[in-house]
Motif scaffolding. Structure first.
Motif, mmCIF file in Angstrom:
data_model
loop_
_atom_site.group_PDB
_atom_site.id
_atom_site.type_symbol
_atom_site.label_atom_id
_atom_site.label_comp_id
_atom_site.label_asym_id
_atom_site.label_seq_id
_atom_site.Cartn_x
_atom_site.Cartn_y
_atom_site.Cartn_z
ATOM 1 N N ALA A 21 0.831 -1.207 0.000
ATOM 2 C CA ALA A 21 0.000 0.000 0.000
ATOM 3 C C ALA A 21 0.864 1.255 0.000
ATOM 4 C CB ALA A 21 -0.930 0.002 1.213
ATOM 5 N N MET A 22 1.955 1.227 0.758
ATOM 6 C CA MET A 22 2.839 2.398 0.829
ATOM 7 C C MET A 22 3.593 2.606 -0.485
ATOM 8 S SD MET A 22 4.180 2.003 4.745
ATOM 9 C CE MET A 22 5.155 3.525 4.727
ATOM 10 N N ILE A 23 3.975 1.525 -1.138
ATOM 11 C CA ILE A 23 4.641 1.647 -2.442
ATOM 12 C C ILE A 23 3.664 2.208 -3.468
ATOM 13 C CG2 ILE A 23 5.656 0.340 -4.349
ATOM 14 C CD1 ILE A 23 6.895 -1.511 -2.173
ATOM 15 N N GLU A 24 2.465 1.662 -3.511
ATOM 16 C CA GLU A 24 1.433 2.138 -4.447
ATOM 17 C C GLU A 24 1.056 3.586 -4.147
ATOM 18 O OE1 GLU A 24 -1.671 2.390 -7.297
ATOM 19 O OE2 GLU A 24 0.029 1.023 -7.157
ATOM 20 N N GLY A 25 0.820 3.892 -2.884
ATOM 21 C CA GLY A 25 0.390 5.240 -2.509
ATOM 22 C C GLY A 25 1.438 6.307 -2.770
ATOM 23 N N SER A 26 2.694 5.910 -2.709
ATOM 24 C CA SER A 26 3.782 6.868 -2.919
ATOM 25 C C SER A 26 4.323 6.814 -4.351
ATOM 26 C CB SER A 26 4.929 6.581 -1.944
ATOM 27 O OG SER A 26 5.588 5.359 -2.258
ATOM 28 N N ILE A 27 3.689 6.013 -5.191
ATOM 29 C CA ILE A 27 4.100 5.804 -6.585
ATOM 30 C C ILE A 27 5.572 5.399 -6.647
ATOM 31 C CG2 ILE A 27 3.931 6.679 -8.950
ATOM 32 C CD1 ILE A 27 2.202 8.955 -7.854
ATOM 33 N N VAL A 32 10.795 -1.383 -0.295
ATOM 34 C CA VAL A 32 10.276 -2.316 0.699
ATOM 35 C C VAL A 32 10.959 -2.057 2.039
ATOM 36 C CG1 VAL A 32 10.124 -4.753 1.343
ATOM 37 C CG2 VAL A 32 9.686 -4.066 -1.027
ATOM 38 N N LYS A 33 12.266 -1.911 1.988
ATOM 39 C CA LYS A 33 13.028 -1.676 3.222
ATOM 40 C C LYS A 33 12.589 -0.380 3.901
ATOM 41 C CE LYS A 33 17.765 -1.342 4.899
ATOM 42 N NZ LYS A 33 19.186 -1.409 4.523
ATOM 43 N N GLY A 34 12.437 0.680 3.142
ATOM 44 C CA GLY A 34 12.028 1.973 3.702
ATOM 45 C C GLY A 34 10.640 1.929 4.310
ATOM 46 N N ILE A 39 6.892 1.279 9.167
ATOM 47 C CA ILE A 39 5.935 0.429 9.881
ATOM 48 C C ILE A 39 6.454 0.127 11.286
ATOM 49 C CG2 ILE A 39 4.951 -1.903 9.957
ATOM 50 C CD1 ILE A 39 4.684 -1.683 6.865
ATOM 51 N N GLU A 40 7.735 -0.181 11.391
ATOM 52 C CA GLU A 40 8.316 -0.428 12.719
ATOM 53 C C GLU A 40 8.244 0.826 13.582
ATOM 54 O OE1 GLU A 40 9.241 -3.291 14.250
ATOM 55 O OE2 GLU A 40 8.340 -4.147 12.436
ATOM 56 N N ASP A 41 8.458 1.991 12.956
ATOM 57 C CA ASP A 41 8.326 3.250 13.696
ATOM 58 C C ASP A 41 6.929 3.385 14.292
ATOM 59 O OD1 ASP A 41 10.937 3.955 13.140
ATOM 60 O OD2 ASP A 41 10.416 5.375 11.543
ATOM 61 N N ILE A 42 5.916 3.085 13.501
ATOM 62 C CA ILE A 42 4.533 3.171 13.987
ATOM 63 C C ILE A 42 4.310 2.173 15.116
ATOM 64 C CG2 ILE A 42 2.113 2.753 13.367
ATOM 65 C CD1 ILE A 42 2.833 3.921 10.569
ATOM 66 N N LYS A 43 4.802 0.966 14.938
ATOM 67 C CA LYS A 43 4.658 -0.049 15.994
ATOM 68 C C LYS A 43 5.318 0.413 17.293
ATOM 69 C CE LYS A 43 4.347 -4.111 13.002
ATOM 70 N NZ LYS A 43 5.038 -5.345 12.560
ATOM 71 N N THR A 96 19.367 -2.971 -1.414
ATOM 72 C CA THR A 96 18.745 -1.648 -1.271
ATOM 73 C C THR A 96 18.742 -0.906 -2.603
ATOM 74 O OG1 THR A 96 19.427 -1.570 1.031
ATOM 75 C CG2 THR A 96 18.843 0.535 0.006
ATOM 76 N N VAL A 97 19.831 -0.979 -3.346
ATOM 77 C CA VAL A 97 19.919 -0.302 -4.644
ATOM 78 C C VAL A 97 18.915 -0.896 -5.628
ATOM 79 C CG1 VAL A 97 21.415 0.146 -6.638
ATOM 80 C CG2 VAL A 97 22.309 0.406 -4.313
ATOM 81 N N GLN A 98 18.793 -2.208 -5.638
ATOM 82 C CA GLN A 98 17.829 -2.844 -6.532
ATOM 83 C C GLN A 98 16.396 -2.479 -6.151
ATOM 84 O OE1 GLN A 98 19.509 -6.753 -5.812
ATOM 85 N NE2 GLN A 98 20.016 -6.961 -7.988
ATOM 86 N N GLN A 99 16.122 -2.394 -4.854
ATOM 87 C CA GLN A 99 14.786 -1.990 -4.414
ATOM 88 C C GLN A 99 14.505 -0.548 -4.827
ATOM 89 O OE1 GLN A 99 13.685 -2.827 -0.333
ATOM 90 N NE2 GLN A 99 14.844 -4.721 -0.335
#
Length: 111
Positions: A21-27, A32-34, A39-43, A96-99
């Motif tokens: 959802a975050m990837i789609e919403g942010s285009i 994935v890592k970011g 998500i961990e921050d929110i948790k 990370t670079v590939q992502q």
């Protein structure tokens, strides 16, 4: 959406779904890592973020940004949701670079 609502979505749909959802919403702004870091921050009860997208579009409100992404993803076709969740699971294995490269290509990647 409150933090509890986001946590409930994480529990109901799973972390991969919210990452997608975050990837789609942010285009593609988030890798994935970011997205997983946020998500961990929110948790961990963090409610603000200082990335450009969050500051400019959501006045630094991390919860509002993730709510926007979740709400938008609920309107995406089930087929695309499934493809993107699978992509998240595959991207997890990449560097990370590939992502980041996937993120840059996301608007035209045809997911």
């Amino acid at each position: 959406m409150t933090r509890d609502e986001i946590l409930n979505t994480l529990e109901d749909k799973g972390d991969d779904w919210v990452v997608a959802a975050m990837i789609e919403g942010s285009i593609g702004y988030y890798s994935v890592k970011g997205a997983r870091i946020l998500i961990e921050d929110i948790k961990n009860s963090r409610t603000t973020d200082a990335c450009e997208r969050c500051i400019v579009c959501f006045k630094g409100d991390l919860l509002a940004m993730v709510k926007y992404d979740i709400d938008g993803f609920k309107r995406v076709s089930p087929e695309k949701v499934e493809r993107l969740v699978r992509a998240v699971q595959q991207l997890e294995k990449l560097s990370t670079v590939q992502q980041a490269t996937f993120g840059l290509l996301y608007p035209t990647a045809g997911v």
